[in-house]
Design an enzyme around this catalytic site. Sequence first.
Site, PDB file in Angstrom:
ATOM      1  N   GLN A   1     -16.832 122.010  49.955  1.00  0.00           N
ATOM      2  CA  GLN A   1     -16.879 122.130  51.407  1.00  0.00           C
ATOM      3  C   GLN A   1     -17.830 123.218  51.908  1.00  0.00           C
ATOM      4  O   GLN A   1     -18.232 123.200  53.052  1.00  0.00           O
ATOM      5  CB  GLN A   1     -15.470 122.369  51.950  1.00  0.00           C
ATOM      6  CG  GLN A   1     -14.559 121.168  51.726  1.00  0.00           C
ATOM      7  CD  GLN A   1     -13.164 121.379  52.258  1.00  0.00           C
ATOM      8  OE1 GLN A   1     -12.313 121.902  51.558  1.00  0.00           O
ATOM      9  NE2 GLN A   1     -12.913 120.982  53.487  1.00  0.00           N
TER      10      GLN A   1
ATOM     11  N   HIS B   1     -23.177 110.031  49.043  1.00  0.00           N
ATOM     12  CA  HIS B   1     -24.546 109.498  48.917  1.00  0.00           C
ATOM     13  C   HIS B   1     -24.561 107.970  48.918  1.00  0.00           C
ATOM     14  O   HIS B   1     -25.468 107.350  49.457  1.00  0.00           O
ATOM     15  CB  HIS B   1     -25.216 110.016  47.635  1.00  0.00           C
ATOM     16  CG  HIS B   1     -25.472 111.505  47.682  1.00  0.00           C
ATOM     17  ND1 HIS B   1     -25.612 112.288  46.567  1.00  0.00           N
ATOM     18  CD2 HIS B   1     -25.594 112.354  48.734  1.00  0.00           C
ATOM     19  CE1 HIS B   1     -25.807 113.547  46.923  1.00  0.00           C
ATOM     20  NE2 HIS B   1     -25.798 113.605  48.233  1.00  0.00           N
TER      21      HIS B   1
ATOM     22  N   ASP C   1     -24.329 118.332  50.712  1.00  0.00           N
ATOM     23  CA  ASP C   1     -25.525 118.725  49.944  1.00  0.00           C
ATOM     24  C   ASP C   1     -25.894 120.188  50.194  1.00  0.00           C
ATOM     25  O   ASP C   1     -26.279 120.915  49.270  1.00  0.00           O
ATOM     26  CB  ASP C   1     -26.730 117.856  50.316  1.00  0.00           C
ATOM     27  CG  ASP C   1     -26.610 116.443  49.753  1.00  0.00           C
ATOM     28  OD1 ASP C   1     -25.572 116.138  49.152  1.00  0.00           O
ATOM     29  OD2 ASP C   1     -27.561 115.659  49.925  1.00  0.00           O
TER      30      ASP C   1
ATOM     31  N   ARG D   1      -9.105 133.045  48.615  1.00  0.00           N
ATOM     32  CA  ARG D   1      -8.820 131.901  47.744  1.00  0.00           C
ATOM     33  C   ARG D   1     -10.003 130.940  47.825  1.00  0.00           C
ATOM     34  O   ARG D   1     -10.329 130.440  48.903  1.00  0.00           O
ATOM     35  CB  ARG D   1      -7.535 131.208  48.218  1.00  0.00           C
ATOM     36  CG  ARG D   1      -7.266 129.931  47.499  1.00  0.00           C
ATOM     37  CD  ARG D   1      -6.048 129.146  48.001  1.00  0.00           C
ATOM     38  NE  ARG D   1      -6.040 127.882  47.322  1.00  0.00           N
ATOM     39  CZ  ARG D   1      -5.890 126.697  47.904  1.00  0.00           C
ATOM     40  NH1 ARG D   1      -5.653 126.594  49.179  1.00  0.00           N
ATOM     41  NH2 ARG D   1      -5.952 125.596  47.188  1.00  0.00           N
TER      42      ARG D   1
ATOM     43  N   HIS E   1     -10.419 121.599  43.214  1.00  0.00           N
ATOM     44  CA  HIS E   1     -10.179 121.219  44.610  1.00  0.00           C
ATOM     45  C   HIS E   1     -10.975 119.941  44.900  1.00  0.00           C
ATOM     46  O   HIS E   1     -11.974 119.946  45.616  1.00  0.00           O
ATOM     47  CB  HIS E   1     -10.579 122.371  45.542  1.00  0.00           C
ATOM     48  CG  HIS E   1     -10.046 122.260  46.951  1.00  0.00           C
ATOM     49  ND1 HIS E   1      -9.310 123.237  47.560  1.00  0.00           N
ATOM     50  CD2 HIS E   1     -10.148 121.277  47.876  1.00  0.00           C
ATOM     51  CE1 HIS E   1      -8.985 122.880  48.792  1.00  0.00           C
ATOM     52  NE2 HIS E   1      -9.485 121.697  49.012  1.00  0.00           N
TER      53      HIS E   1
ATOM     54  N   ASN F   1      -5.378 121.737  43.700  1.00  0.00           N
ATOM     55  CA  ASN F   1      -5.078 121.760  45.123  1.00  0.00           C
ATOM     56  C   ASN F   1      -4.622 120.370  45.566  1.00  0.00           C
ATOM     57  O   ASN F   1      -5.368 119.408  45.467  1.00  0.00           O
ATOM     58  CB  ASN F   1      -6.324 122.145  45.928  1.00  0.00           C
ATOM     59  CG  ASN F   1      -6.042 122.141  47.421  1.00  0.00           C
ATOM     60  OD1 ASN F   1      -5.293 122.981  47.909  1.00  0.00           O
ATOM     61  ND2 ASN F   1      -6.604 121.196  48.160  1.00  0.00           N
ATOM     62  N   GLU F   2      -3.380 120.284  46.009  1.00  0.00           N
ATOM     63  CA  GLU F   2      -2.842 119.112  46.687  1.00  0.00           C
ATOM     64  C   GLU F   2      -2.943 117.792  45.919  1.00  0.00           C
ATOM     65  O   GLU F   2      -3.745 116.903  46.270  1.00  0.00           O
ATOM     66  CB  GLU F   2      -3.519 118.944  48.051  1.00  0.00           C
ATOM     67  CG  GLU F   2      -3.353 120.137  48.965  1.00  0.00           C
ATOM     68  CD  GLU F   2      -3.909 119.892  50.361  1.00  0.00           C
ATOM     69  OE1 GLU F   2      -4.607 118.885  50.570  1.00  0.00           O
ATOM     70  OE2 GLU F   2      -3.638 120.716  51.247  1.00  0.00           O
TER      71      GLU F   2
ATOM     72  N   ASN G   1       0.660 124.300  50.991  1.00  0.00           N
ATOM     73  CA  ASN G   1      -0.255 124.088  52.117  1.00  0.00           C
ATOM     74  C   ASN G   1       0.525 123.351  53.194  1.00  0.00           C
ATOM     75  O   ASN G   1       1.071 122.266  52.940  1.00  0.00           O
ATOM     76  CB  ASN G   1      -1.451 123.228  51.710  1.00  0.00           C
ATOM     77  CG  ASN G   1      -2.404 123.955  50.784  1.00  0.00           C
ATOM     78  OD1 ASN G   1      -2.216 125.141  50.489  1.00  0.00           O
ATOM     79  ND2 ASN G   1      -3.423 123.261  50.314  1.00  0.00           N
TER      80      ASN G   1
ATOM     81  N   TYR H   1       0.551 122.266  57.464  1.00  0.00           N
ATOM     82  CA  TYR H   1      -0.169 122.230  58.739  1.00  0.00           C
ATOM     83  C   TYR H   1       0.676 121.715  59.896  1.00  0.00           C
ATOM     84  O   TYR H   1       0.495 122.153  61.025  1.00  0.00           O
ATOM     85  CB  TYR H   1      -1.414 121.334  58.629  1.00  0.00           C
ATOM     86  CG  TYR H   1      -2.525 121.911  57.788  1.00  0.00           C
ATOM     87  CD1 TYR H   1      -2.524 121.789  56.404  1.00  0.00           C
ATOM     88  CD2 TYR H   1      -3.577 122.584  58.387  1.00  0.00           C
ATOM     89  CE1 TYR H   1      -3.557 122.322  55.640  1.00  0.00           C
ATOM     90  CE2 TYR H   1      -4.615 123.117  57.625  1.00  0.00           C
ATOM     91  CZ  TYR H   1      -4.598 122.985  56.253  1.00  0.00           C
ATOM     92  OH  TYR H   1      -5.617 123.517  55.503  1.00  0.00           O
TER      93      TYR H   1
ATOM     94  N   GLU I   1      -2.403 127.542  52.420  1.00  0.00           N
ATOM     95  CA  GLU I   1      -3.219 127.048  53.537  1.00  0.00           C
ATOM     96  C   GLU I   1      -2.335 126.819  54.749  1.00  0.00           C
ATOM     97  O   GLU I   1      -1.210 126.318  54.626  1.00  0.00           O
ATOM     98  CB  GLU I   1      -3.889 125.699  53.215  1.00  0.00           C
ATOM     99  CG  GLU I   1      -5.109 125.780  52.355  1.00  0.00           C
ATOM    100  CD  GLU I   1      -5.728 124.412  52.083  1.00  0.00           C
ATOM    101  OE1 GLU I   1      -5.674 123.525  52.960  1.00  0.00           O
ATOM    102  OE2 GLU I   1      -6.265 124.238  50.983  1.00  0.00           O
TER     103      GLU I   1
HETATM  104  C1  BGC Z   1      -7.393 120.701  52.172  1.00  0.00           C
HETATM  105  C2  BGC Z   1      -8.717 121.197  52.720  1.00  0.00           C
HETATM  106  C3  BGC Z   1      -8.978 120.564  54.080  1.00  0.00           C
HETATM  107  C4  BGC Z   1      -7.838 120.943  55.003  1.00  0.00           C
HETATM  108  C5  BGC Z   1      -7.990 120.444  56.423  1.00  0.00           C
HETATM  109  C6  BGC Z   1      -6.298 120.620  53.190  1.00  0.00           C
HETATM  110  O1  BGC Z   1      -5.502 119.520  52.917  1.00  0.00           O
HETATM  111  O2  BGC Z   1      -7.006 121.459  51.076  1.00  0.00           O
HETATM  112  O3  BGC Z   1      -9.717 120.902  51.801  1.00  0.00           O
HETATM  113  O4  BGC Z   1     -10.205 120.941  54.607  1.00  0.00           O
HETATM  114  O5  BGC Z   1      -6.656 120.395  54.500  1.00  0.00           O
HETATM  115  O6  BGC Z   1      -8.034 119.056  56.478  1.00  0.00           O
END
Ligand code: BGC
Length: 510
Positions: A56, A76, A89, A114, A159, A203-204, A346, A348, A416
Amino acid sequence: MGHTSIHYLFFNKITSMVQFCKLVIFISSALSSYGRLNPNKFPDDFLFGIASASYQIEGAWNLSGKGENIWDRYTHTHPELILNRTNGDIACNSYHRYEEDVALIKKLGVQFYRFSLSWTRILPIGFSSKINPDGIRYYNNLINLLMKNDIIPIITIFHWDTPQHLEELGGFTNALMANWFEDYARVVFENFGDRVKVWITFNEPKEICLKGYGGDEKAPGYNLSGTADYICAHNLMKAHARAYHLYDKQFRSKQNGQISIVMDTFWMEPATNLTWDKKAAERRLAFIFGWYAHPVYSSNGDYPDVMKKYVARRSKREGFKRSRLPNFTKEEVNYIKGTYDFLGLNHYSTVLTKNVLFEPIFGKPSVEKDSMTVTEYDPSWPNSKASWLKVVPWGFTKLLVWLKNAYGNVPIYITENGFADDGEIDDKDRINYHKLYLSALLDAMHKYKVNVKAYTIWSFMDDFEWRDGYMTRFGLYHVDFNDPGRNRTPKASAEYYRKVIAARKIDGID
Ligand code: BGC
């Protein structure tokens, strides 16, 4: 008639009183969840950090010996799948600008950073037969600079950027992935383990397997739900355990670090008070989170019973000779169980979960159909730029309490938590989100004694947000992707986070 009207007036008054009381309750509960912030301080040993991931931010996708990975190939060969046909890229060009990045991280006052390693920058074809010295040099420079600035490096070994060569051999659908990942992990521990004391294997897994193998929203995009995702998770959990045991047996005594895995989940709130929706919410948590968490964190190990039962039953009805969910042997259950030093979470947002009463029609299998649940959002929840990310801070508290009840008092690192917008510099909505989520976190720690040790904001800077390209922004630093130099500018949230970290509280900080 007069009698009736007295009654009418009386009941009308009662109704409006009830409505008034409801309004008062609503306003005060809204105030307590949104207005009144938790006044407590974060403990002295509590750590604050920020996060990023190699694909990223790094760019330099084919420079200095780096090999191709599945996100290079995906973007690509299928640019139409990414918003505005963009790719990683160049991304933030952090490969060339890491010195400036460390200085920006330092300004936030965080205790840790991290970040993830690009597997093919270190091992260009994925196998440990060929190590790229420039890749090792790059991460050594980054780690050394962080340490010089008193910032703890926390490294995610994987990741999402699987080496393309290994994907052509089946990626996570190939059981040998556990060998290849263990070999990669060994190279990483040998080269960086003298300085890196916190490791995250994956990760996830949910995003990797459910979205990348079950669906096509993420690379490699198999789109085979109900089979490829279960196989992916099965092999991934074994790969995780292999890396954990390798570290535990051969490196821990010399290097004295910790190693675990990071998992993500929404909080699943029952859509109604009906028992079947409450059970559906529990079942969805088992399917979405327990799928990976149970084998590692539960005292019995293995997949959750409810998941084994539902997948086996539906597989049978579909005519499969055996469950589409693979079996762990007893030895495997014991091998995977307990492979953690902390629980990396993580988180959100939250969804409402509903039971599906009638068996979904047979046809293409899917994990969602197996779970007999569906989700929706409460339209009153505030939105972000990402359709899946609503602002529901109380869901964070509930999830943390649920984790404590499900898996005991394991130390939790929030690896996260973040908010999506268009990239505004004066990002008031992001500040508000973190204020509310940090307050919800303090509630979990103080009212419910959940053992949370660290908090991480996603993300350090705006970056390549997978299928959303550069349109959805999570960063504390704004990045100008039209500028060849990828100029970085601090947003208001960067200053807010700096003040929170310095004060170790949110109450009274604006
Ligand atoms: C991921 C990140 C992503 C973020 C927001 C997480 O699930 O680890 O790579 O950018 O969410 O979508």
